[in-house]
Design a protein around this motif. Structure first.
Motif, PDB file in Angstrom:
ATOM      1  N   GLY A  11       7.035 -58.586  81.655  1.00  0.00           N
ATOM      2  CA  GLY A  11       6.010 -57.752  82.286  1.00  0.00           C
ATOM      3  C   GLY A  11       4.885 -58.604  82.822  1.00  0.00           C
ATOM      4  N   VAL A  12       4.070 -57.991  83.691  1.00  0.00           N
ATOM      5  CA  VAL A  12       2.912 -58.684  84.258  1.00  0.00           C
ATOM      6  C   VAL A  12       1.849 -58.802  83.173  1.00  0.00           C
ATOM      7  CG1 VAL A  12       1.111 -58.616  86.004  1.00  0.00           C
ATOM      8  CG2 VAL A  12       3.421 -57.868  86.578  1.00  0.00           C
ATOM      9  N   LEU A  13       1.504 -60.038  82.852  1.00  0.00           N
ATOM     10  CA  LEU A  13       0.545 -60.283  81.784  1.00  0.00           C
ATOM     11  C   LEU A  13      -0.877 -60.364  82.290  1.00  0.00           C
ATOM     12  CD1 LEU A  13       0.020 -61.079  78.773  1.00  0.00           C
ATOM     13  CD2 LEU A  13       0.351 -63.458  79.482  1.00  0.00           C
ATOM     14  N   GLU A  14      -1.062 -60.970  83.477  1.00  0.00           N
ATOM     15  CA  GLU A  14      -2.420 -61.227  83.944  1.00  0.00           C
ATOM     16  C   GLU A  14      -2.422 -61.461  85.449  1.00  0.00           C
ATOM     17  OE1 GLU A  14      -6.044 -64.422  82.971  1.00  0.00           O
ATOM     18  OE2 GLU A  14      -3.947 -64.881  82.470  1.00  0.00           O
ATOM     19  N   LEU A  15      -3.440 -60.917  86.105  1.00  0.00           N
ATOM     20  CA  LEU A  15      -3.703 -61.239  87.504  1.00  0.00           C
ATOM     21  C   LEU A  15      -4.733 -62.366  87.514  1.00  0.00           C
ATOM     22  CD1 LEU A  15      -3.905 -57.622  88.987  1.00  0.00           C
ATOM     23  CD2 LEU A  15      -1.942 -59.181  88.965  1.00  0.00           C
TER      24      LEU A  15
ATOM     25  N   ASN B  79       0.718 -63.820  86.541  1.00  0.00           N
ATOM     26  CA  ASN B  79       1.395 -64.362  85.365  1.00  0.00           C
ATOM     27  C   ASN B  79       2.280 -63.301  84.704  1.00  0.00           C
ATOM     28  OD1 ASN B  79       0.121 -66.831  85.717  1.00  0.00           O
ATOM     29  ND2 ASN B  79      -1.603 -66.278  84.407  1.00  0.00           N
ATOM     30  N   PHE B  80       3.537 -63.681  84.515  1.00  0.00           N
ATOM     31  CA  PHE B  80       4.488 -62.820  83.814  1.00  0.00           C
ATOM     32  C   PHE B  80       4.606 -63.275  82.355  1.00  0.00           C
ATOM     33  CE2 PHE B  80       5.768 -61.536  87.989  1.00  0.00           C
ATOM     34  CZ  PHE B  80       6.356 -60.287  87.828  1.00  0.00           C
ATOM     35  N   ALA B  81       4.651 -62.310  81.443  1.00  0.00           N
ATOM     36  CA  ALA B  81       4.972 -62.591  80.043  1.00  0.00           C
ATOM     37  C   ALA B  81       6.474 -62.438  79.863  1.00  0.00           C
ATOM     38  CB  ALA B  81       4.227 -61.633  79.107  1.00  0.00           C
ATOM     39  N   VAL B  82       7.134 -63.512  79.431  1.00  0.00           N
ATOM     40  CA  VAL B  82       8.585 -63.508  79.195  1.00  0.00           C
ATOM     41  C   VAL B  82       8.792 -63.767  77.704  1.00  0.00           C
ATOM     42  CG1 VAL B  82      10.799 -64.538  79.810  1.00  0.00           C
ATOM     43  CG2 VAL B  82       8.968 -64.392  81.520  1.00  0.00           C
ATOM     44  N   ARG B  83       9.287 -62.749  76.980  1.00  0.00           N
ATOM     45  CA  ARG B  83       9.340 -62.830  75.522  1.00  0.00           C
ATOM     46  C   ARG B  83      10.722 -62.429  74.999  1.00  0.00           C
ATOM     47  NH1 ARG B  83       3.384 -60.048  74.362  1.00  0.00           N
ATOM     48  NH2 ARG B  83       2.168 -61.805  75.203  1.00  0.00           N
ATOM     49  N   PRO B  84      11.680 -63.375  75.006  1.00  0.00           N
ATOM     50  CA  PRO B  84      12.994 -63.104  74.418  1.00  0.00           C
ATOM     51  C   PRO B  84      13.007 -63.472  72.934  1.00  0.00           C
ATOM     52  CG  PRO B  84      13.048 -65.184  75.561  1.00  0.00           C
ATOM     53  CD  PRO B  84      11.654 -64.649  75.743  1.00  0.00           C
ATOM     54  N   TRP B  85      13.971 -62.911  72.206  1.00  0.00           N
ATOM     55  CA  TRP B  85      14.173 -63.219  70.790  1.00  0.00           C
ATOM     56  C   TRP B  85      15.383 -64.132  70.631  1.00  0.00           C
ATOM     57  CZ3 TRP B  85      11.181 -61.641  66.608  1.00  0.00           C
ATOM     58  CH2 TRP B  85      10.153 -60.740  66.906  1.00  0.00           C
ATOM     59  N   VAL B  86      15.234 -65.129  69.756  1.00  0.00           N
ATOM     60  CA  VAL B  86      16.316 -66.087  69.508  1.00  0.00           C
ATOM     61  C   VAL B  86      16.402 -66.349  68.008  1.00  0.00           C
ATOM     62  CG1 VAL B  86      16.047 -67.204  71.756  1.00  0.00           C
ATOM     63  CG2 VAL B  86      14.777 -68.077  69.785  1.00  0.00           C
ATOM     64  N   ASN B  87      17.506 -66.964  67.593  1.00  0.00           N
ATOM     65  CA  ASN B  87      17.602 -67.434  66.213  1.00  0.00           C
ATOM     66  C   ASN B  87      16.594 -68.566  65.992  1.00  0.00           C
ATOM     67  OD1 ASN B  87      19.740 -65.694  65.414  1.00  0.00           O
ATOM     68  ND2 ASN B  87      21.210 -67.041  66.416  1.00  0.00           N
TER      69      ASN B  87
END
Length: 274
Positions: free
Chosen positions: A212-216, A222-230
């Motif tokens: 999602g768009v985090l900040e103008l 700026n896009f927030a990219v937040r995936p989950w990993v081991n």
């Protein structure tokens, strides 16, 4: 001779039972102290306490109980134990003041081994150091940093601050911030990011990644990219995703803004300069 026999009989009559009682207290008390030590050792071993702490605490409990038994036996014989207790108290106070820091580290080590905020092999941050816990001792924690340095942290310093255990949970979330130009199509950028995450096999499907768009910001969206990993894949996926995003954006014509400065040079005529 008769007087000596009478005196001996009186002594036996007066102190015989007391002596037998004192011997009984010593025998039974020693057995009880040994039994308490064995039970404590068994309980601590079942709770998977550090073996060094098991032996140390069990011996402390045993000798403390044994000291109490000896004092009780002496009291049974009519010997005043007040002076012994006073001497032991003074010695304990002096030792405690001399070893105040060591005793604090010992107490902190006991609490760490009981409550287990981390285990050997965990990657933790605490005591001003971040690294893998290699060994837990009574007074210190031995850690190995990312650049393969050995750091010895006192238990008191470790327990006084905040402990962050990065290995406690099986999964972790990556928090990436990706900036694009104001002139780029935001829906297209979001779709590209979704494709990149879907193509990465180490990204977990659940929980679903957040994009999602985090900040103008001043120079970028700026896009927030937040995936989950081991947890074990955290840094490899972090590095690989950043490289893949940059490569894919270049191929798709998506620009990633960066600070830059334009310098304009003006030529001044000699007449004007004069």
């Amino acid at each position: 001779m008769e007087n000596m026999l009478e005196t001996a009989q009186e002594l036996v009559a007066v102190y015989g039972l007391k002596l037998l009682a004192a011997i009984a207290i010593l025998v039974i008390g020693r057995w009880a102290a040994g039994w308490a030590r064995r039970v404590l050792r068994r309980v601590m071993e079942r709770s998977k306490t550090d073996p060094m702490l098991v032996s140390f605490v069990a011996n402390i409990v045993y000798f403390a109980l044994l000291t109490f038994v000896v004092l009780a036996a002496l009291g049974q014989l009519g010997i005043q134990t007040t002076s012994f207790i006073a001497v032991l108290g003074a010695a304990g106070l002096a030792i405690g003041l001399a070893l105040q820091g060591s005793l604090q580290n010992f107490a902190a080590g006991v609490l760490i081994l009981i409550f287990r905020p981390f285990r050997v092999g965990d990657f933790v941050e605490g005591g001003g150091t971040a690294g893998i816990v290699e060994e837990m001792n009574i007074f210190t924690v031995q850690m190995r940093t990312g650049d393969n340095k050995t750091v010895i942290v006192p238990n008191g310093q470790m327990l006084d601050g905040t402990i962050v255990n990065f290995s406690a949970k099986p999964t972790r979330r990556l928090d990436l911030v990706i900036g694009v130009s104001y002139g780029d199509d935001l829906q297209r950028v979001k779709a590209l990011l979704q494709e990149i995450l879907a193509a990465e096999p180490r990204v977990l499907p659940e929980p679903a990644p957040t994009i999602g768009v985090l900040e103008l910001a001043d120079n970028s969206v700026n896009f927030a990219v937040r995936p989950w990993v081991n947890s074990g894949d955290y840094w490899p996926v972090h590095f690989d995703l950043l490289q893949t995003i940059k490569t894919r954006f270049d191929a798709e014509g998506v620009s990633i803004p960066f600070p830059q400065r334009d310098v304009h040079l003006h030529t001044v005529a000699p007449a004007q300069a004069a």
